[in-house]
Write an enzyme that holds these catalytic residues in place. Sequence first.
Site, PDB file in Angstrom:
ATOM      1  N   CYS A 123      -0.128  -9.726 -20.133  1.00  0.00           N
ATOM      2  CA  CYS A 123      -0.580  -9.010 -18.876  1.00  0.00           C
ATOM      3  C   CYS A 123       0.538  -9.004 -17.909  1.00  0.00           C
ATOM      4  O   CYS A 123       0.102  -8.531 -16.773  1.00  0.00           O
ATOM      5  CB  CYS A 123      -1.969  -9.020 -18.542  1.00  0.00           C
ATOM      6  SG  CYS A 123      -2.363 -10.942 -17.835  1.00  0.00           S
ATOM      7  N   ASP A 154       3.177 -15.831 -13.864  1.00  0.00           N
ATOM      8  CA  ASP A 154       3.149 -17.412 -13.384  1.00  0.00           C
ATOM      9  C   ASP A 154       3.585 -18.337 -14.408  1.00  0.00           C
ATOM     10  O   ASP A 154       4.102 -19.478 -14.036  1.00  0.00           O
ATOM     11  CB  ASP A 154       1.403 -17.708 -13.130  1.00  0.00           C
ATOM     12  CG  ASP A 154       1.283 -17.449 -11.812  1.00  0.00           C
ATOM     13  OD1 ASP A 154       1.956 -17.423 -10.996  1.00  0.00           O
ATOM     14  OD2 ASP A 154      -0.107 -17.089 -11.686  1.00  0.00           O
ATOM     15  N   GLU A 181      -1.021 -19.521 -18.413  1.00  0.00           N
ATOM     16  CA  GLU A 181      -0.049 -19.235 -17.533  1.00  0.00           C
ATOM     17  C   GLU A 181       0.407 -20.592 -16.818  1.00  0.00           C
ATOM     18  O   GLU A 181       1.102 -20.608 -16.170  1.00  0.00           O
ATOM     19  CB  GLU A 181      -0.621 -18.199 -16.291  1.00  0.00           C
ATOM     20  CG  GLU A 181      -1.976 -18.717 -15.800  1.00  0.00           C
ATOM     21  CD  GLU A 181      -2.599 -17.735 -14.763  1.00  0.00           C
ATOM     22  OE1 GLU A 181      -1.942 -16.949 -14.335  1.00  0.00           O
ATOM     23  OE2 GLU A 181      -3.974 -18.044 -14.705  1.00  0.00           O
ATOM     24  N   HIS A 207       0.848  -1.112   0.037  1.00  0.00           N
ATOM     25  CA  HIS A 207       0.072  -0.001   0.022  1.00  0.00           C
ATOM     26  C   HIS A 207       0.843   1.247   0.073  1.00  0.00           C
ATOM     27  O   HIS A 207       0.481   2.273  -0.526  1.00  0.00           O
ATOM     28  CB  HIS A 207      -0.878  -0.026   1.291  1.00  0.00           C
ATOM     29  CG  HIS A 207      -2.012  -0.891   1.194  1.00  0.00           C
ATOM     30  ND1 HIS A 207      -2.873  -0.932  -0.090  1.00  0.00           N
ATOM     31  CD2 HIS A 207      -2.579  -1.992   2.111  1.00  0.00           C
ATOM     32  CE1 HIS A 207      -3.642  -2.079   0.157  1.00  0.00           C
ATOM     33  NE2 HIS A 207      -3.548  -2.481   1.365  1.00  0.00           N
TER      34      HIS A 207
END
Length: 593
Positions: free
Chosen positions: A509, A462, A438, A196
């Site tokens: 992606c 992945d 993946e 964060h």
Amino acid sequence: MTDTPLKKLKGIAVSSGIIIGKAHVIDRSRVKILYQYLISDQQVSKEVERFKDALNVAKDQIIHLKNRMPEQIKRHSFILDTHLMIMDDTMFFNATVNTILSEKINAEWALKKSMQNIDNLFSQIDDPYIKERIVDVEYVAERVLRNLAGKEVESLYEIDERVIIVAHELSPADTSSINIGKVMGFITEVGGRTSHAAIIAQSLKIPAVVALESVTHHVREGTLLIVDGNTGEVIIDPDDDLIILYQEKQLNQERFESSIIRLSHLPAETTDGHLISVRANIEFLEEVAAAKDHGAEGIGLYRTEFHYLRSQGLPAEDELFEAYKEVAEIIAPNPVTIRTLDLGGDRFSSEISWTKETNPALGLRAIRFCLQQPGMFKSQLRAILRASASGNIQVMFPMISGLQELLDSRKILKEVMAELDQEGTAYDPDIKVGLMIEVPSAVTVADILAKHADFFSIGTNDLIQYALAIDRVNEHVAFMYQPFHPAILRMILQVIKAAKQAGIMVSLCGEMAGDPLCTSVLLAMGIDELSVNSGRIPMIKKVIRSLSLDKARADLRRIMKLDTAAQVREFTMKKMQPLLDELDHKLFMATGG
């Protein structure tokens, strides 16, 4: 404290930019916890009340922080909402109270035991983003412990001079209360790209570097620092020559960023007229505005796990529907590709019958888990379909390893469509259905899968991990995580060829999509779409607009004959050198650390 501080440290760059300024060291050392056995029932009752009081004070503190968040990051207020929800979670609140009552121990020690149980649960999760969310629980626990101990937390809002924050770690509450007129940036000993603190730093556009082990031991209060948020380098006590050099880099970066931002809304078109779609990866609704501002031509990957992670139980269908609908409406008429749930049963142990797994990465997760929980899966699919009536939505299934999983997933999707038809509920009957490639087995049967899908999305994070047997968060083998490995390049090319032969679109992606050094190779292979983090979009578009597809294809023929990742990287670097010189090498290589 060492007498001779290190001149240079290297960490992970999570927010770009260069700053030169004095250090302000923040003490976030953890509260020491002592065990205490309570003799009487009266002491036990008082201890429960003491814990509740400390918890309520923590809630008031977080609400106060939320109310005075800088305008630039108000859209991230959900981070603090998550902290408020953690305090009410049964694993946090009830478990601690019950431990005080049953074991007759002090609140601090009971909270420590609750945290150990929560930490054990999170340690079984493979996904690095989700795994990092344990820090949110730890931040909340530490705040409650400080209240129990009567220790005040120094607020970053009260800093009254221009400084660079130096700390072991910064909580979302810390970064949410930053005085943006005074805090130039920050460096921490721990943290990652998806923390964060990293998200807030990017939103505030202040440089940040994390994972600088023991930096607080090498930096004193007031020490002059240079922080390079592009490369992850931190220079301690720089000399005049280095200061002048980095001042020039600051100026060059400002000019560079101004130039690419102005061009970010132009199409990503090569010099010889080939168009590529550049879209954004998002996790939260609040990220959509930034995606549009940076020139995203849609959302290529909408990760949907957050709603499940923040809920005490399973999220309601209407909650999911409203979130998906709003994203679709904001980004319309551009498409939104929604990935169905990519979690395992470990997250839902209280709601769903689940057996602990020794290797969750290879266990019941993603589409496997959803197929075993059709009620939960249908709820999400209903929300996605209902939202599709309000915008251009596509649905994508993760971790498909073979045709049967895809057929089973599509069957459930059709069942949901039939239910909506019977109810008279509107949805897009022609919604596009795709899958993520993946898993190596999916690469091998890509030609079969392509006959039953509307599009592919290659998830290289992945795919590389599974294909090369590399745990990318394990520091002992992370150096072997190589996007340019010939096996990976051959896999990507095989998937693209299968997609082209079937006449379907193929996107990418993973982190490779946001690495400018990979752009030429991916374009030459025939990728139709790149989906990247919003901040990378202007750079990737700039690179695409500087490339010739014909030349890239000629280079690819040479690349596919090379034997090692090192050879591929060396060849690519040499070919890209003119563009490197134009964009500035340091900026070009700022791919996140």
